[in-house]
Design a protein around this motif. Structure first.
Motif, PDB file in Angstrom:
ATOM      1  N   THR A 180       0.822  -1.204   0.000  1.00  0.00           N
ATOM      2  CA  THR A 180       0.000   0.000   0.000  1.00  0.00           C
ATOM      3  C   THR A 180       0.859   1.259   0.000  1.00  0.00           C
ATOM      4  O   THR A 180       2.062   1.218   0.279  1.00  0.00           O
ATOM      5  CB  THR A 180      -0.910   0.035   1.241  1.00  0.00           C
ATOM      6  N   ARG A 181       0.215   2.381  -0.293  1.00  0.00           N
ATOM      7  CA  ARG A 181       0.919   3.655  -0.266  1.00  0.00           C
ATOM      8  C   ARG A 181       1.386   3.975   1.152  1.00  0.00           C
ATOM      9  O   ARG A 181       2.451   4.553   1.344  1.00  0.00           O
ATOM     10  CB  ARG A 181       0.008   4.778  -0.782  1.00  0.00           C
ATOM     11  N   LEU A 182       0.581   3.592   2.141  1.00  0.00           N
ATOM     12  CA  LEU A 182       0.972   3.806   3.531  1.00  0.00           C
ATOM     13  C   LEU A 182       2.263   3.045   3.831  1.00  0.00           C
ATOM     14  O   LEU A 182       3.171   3.568   4.480  1.00  0.00           O
ATOM     15  CB  LEU A 182      -0.140   3.344   4.470  1.00  0.00           C
ATOM     16  N   GLY A 183       2.355   1.814   3.350  1.00  0.00           N
ATOM     17  CA  GLY A 183       3.569   1.032   3.541  1.00  0.00           C
ATOM     18  C   GLY A 183       4.761   1.672   2.853  1.00  0.00           C
ATOM     19  O   GLY A 183       5.877   1.673   3.381  1.00  0.00           O
TER      20      GLY A 183
ATOM     21  N   ALA B 154       5.121   4.856   2.303  1.00  0.00           N
ATOM     22  CA  ALA B 154       5.485   6.037   3.092  1.00  0.00           C
ATOM     23  C   ALA B 154       6.337   5.632   4.298  1.00  0.00           C
ATOM     24  O   ALA B 154       7.328   6.299   4.628  1.00  0.00           O
ATOM     25  CB  ALA B 154       4.226   6.763   3.559  1.00  0.00           C
ATOM     26  N   GLU B 155       5.971   4.538   4.941  1.00  0.00           N
ATOM     27  CA  GLU B 155       6.726   4.082   6.109  1.00  0.00           C
ATOM     28  C   GLU B 155       8.136   3.650   5.726  1.00  0.00           C
ATOM     29  O   GLU B 155       9.117   3.980   6.408  1.00  0.00           O
ATOM     30  CB  GLU B 155       5.988   2.922   6.790  1.00  0.00           C
TER      31      GLU B 155
ATOM     32  N   ARG C 268      10.250   6.749   4.913  1.00  0.00           N
ATOM     33  CA  ARG C 268      10.720   7.429   6.133  1.00  0.00           C
ATOM     34  C   ARG C 268      11.864   6.650   6.774  1.00  0.00           C
ATOM     35  O   ARG C 268      12.848   7.234   7.244  1.00  0.00           O
ATOM     36  CB  ARG C 268       9.563   7.598   7.119  1.00  0.00           C
TER      37      ARG C 268
ATOM     38  N   LYS D 222       6.076  13.939   1.947  1.00  0.00           N
ATOM     39  CA  LYS D 222       4.859  13.453   1.293  1.00  0.00           C
ATOM     40  C   LYS D 222       4.988  13.595  -0.222  1.00  0.00           C
ATOM     41  O   LYS D 222       4.567  12.702  -0.980  1.00  0.00           O
ATOM     42  CB  LYS D 222       3.636  14.242   1.778  1.00  0.00           C
TER      43      LYS D 222
ATOM     44  N   ASP E 295       4.630  10.686  -2.955  1.00  0.00           N
ATOM     45  CA  ASP E 295       3.682  10.814  -4.069  1.00  0.00           C
ATOM     46  C   ASP E 295       4.345  10.475  -5.405  1.00  0.00           C
ATOM     47  O   ASP E 295       3.792   9.723  -6.219  1.00  0.00           O
ATOM     48  CB  ASP E 295       3.120  12.235  -4.131  1.00  0.00           C
TER      49      ASP E 295
ATOM     50  N   TRP F 110       5.338   6.684  -5.525  1.00  0.00           N
ATOM     51  CA  TRP F 110       4.181   5.812  -5.755  1.00  0.00           C
ATOM     52  C   TRP F 110       3.712   5.914  -7.206  1.00  0.00           C
ATOM     53  O   TRP F 110       3.368   4.914  -7.829  1.00  0.00           O
ATOM     54  CB  TRP F 110       3.073   6.199  -4.792  1.00  0.00           C
TER      55      TRP F 110
END
Length: 299
Positions: free
Chosen positions: A183-186, A188-189, A192, A218, A222, A225
């Motif tokens: 996922t995009r959340l993954g 992002a993590e 970071r 972010k 973006d 992704w």
């Protein structure tokens, strides 16, 4: 280190030029230092060109320590021992060894999806089609740089100057994960975590204030992704099709299953349970026990 001790129970001969090439490619692969981006012929040539040096490392690894500079030092040392024995045999094709010669995909998930969907564009990124050796992660990184240049904002230009946009490790984990429905959340993590590991974010923190820092990171995610979606489109199409099929099975209460080539039956039977927490008062105290509710199949 542990992998360096793995070997086959019985030695087998190299037999022919294919076996010799696989043997030599193992040495180049565990040394790497950029060799994996070169054609197979160049990797084999590298081993031949460094044959005396490799044998020297094997002869006294406590004195000659250059082997420690390999990407996988102990695996390279294991290869060096086997290679020195092969040299002593006169480079005989009848030479036998227990050395395990590994073969790796260029991003195996995308390789499988590209092959299954006959996707030439995706296949070219992972070396399924003829041509020079390509590196998927470098291709995604270049797509990121292209879209950031098109963006043209001050934050985008700052990212283009950062050390992150020159390192393929930035995109490696998100690339692999998205092919398996990451996922995009993954993403992002992992981004970071990469930035913190690279320089604790100091490049950005020294150039933007605390409020802007999350905005810039972010923007980086973006573009990352988006670049993965552009370059690795076949894996997403394939995964969406599989998920649609699995959803139909789950709606019917059927757990997806299949037999692996070894005959082992695989069953994807993940359960989710609803829950509730009623309020209970006992001796002027409030208790909220969690009660398991209806069982449902998880996608």
């Amino acid at each position: 280190m542990a992998r360096a001790f793995f070997q086959f129970a019985e030695a087998r001969p190299l037999r022919d030029k294919t076996g010799v090439a696989a043997f030599l490619l193992q040495g180049a692969s565990v040394w790497d230092n950029g060799l994996s981006k070169k054609p197979y012929a160049d990797r084999v040539k590298w081993v031949y060109d460094h044959s005396d040096w490799i044998c020297e490392q094997a002869s006294d690894p406590l004195t000659y320590l250059e082997w420690t500079e390999a990407d996988s030092p102990f695996e390279f040392l294991a290869f060096a021992f086997a290679f020195a024995e092969w040299e002593e045999s006169g480079r005989s094709k009848a030479f036998t060894t227990k050395l395990i010669c590994s073969v790796d995909h260029s991003s195996s998930a995308l390789s499988h999806w590209s092959a299954a969907l006959r996707d030439e564009a995706g296949g070219s990124h992972v070396n399924l089609t003829p041509g020079p050796v390509r590196d998927l992660y470098s291709i995604v990184l270049e797509e990121m740089r292209r879209t950031l240049r098109e963006d043209g904002s001050s934050h985008a230009l700052l990212l283009l100057q950062s050390p992150y946009l020159t390192d393929r490790k930035l995109v490696k984990t998100p690339c692999m994960a998205r092919s398996y429905r990451g996922t995009r959340l993954g993403a992002a993590e992992s981004t970071r975590a990469y930035i913190n590991g690279k320089d604790q974010g100091l490049f950005l923190k020294n150039r933007v204030d605390a409020k802007e820092y999350p905005v810039v990171t972010k923007l980086l995610v973006d573009h990352l992704w988006s670049a993965i979606g552009t370059i690795c489109s076949s894996s997403f199409r394939g995964m969406e099709f599989v998920l649609e099929c699995v959803s139909i099975l789950l709606d019917e209460g059927v757990a997806p299953s299949w037999y692996a080539p070894s005959g082992f039956k695989v069953i994807l039977d993940f359960k989710e349970f609803g829950s509730s927490r009623p309020k209970l008062f006992f001796q002027n105290a409030l208790y909220r026990p969690r009660l398991r509710g209806k069982e449902t199949q998880k996608l």
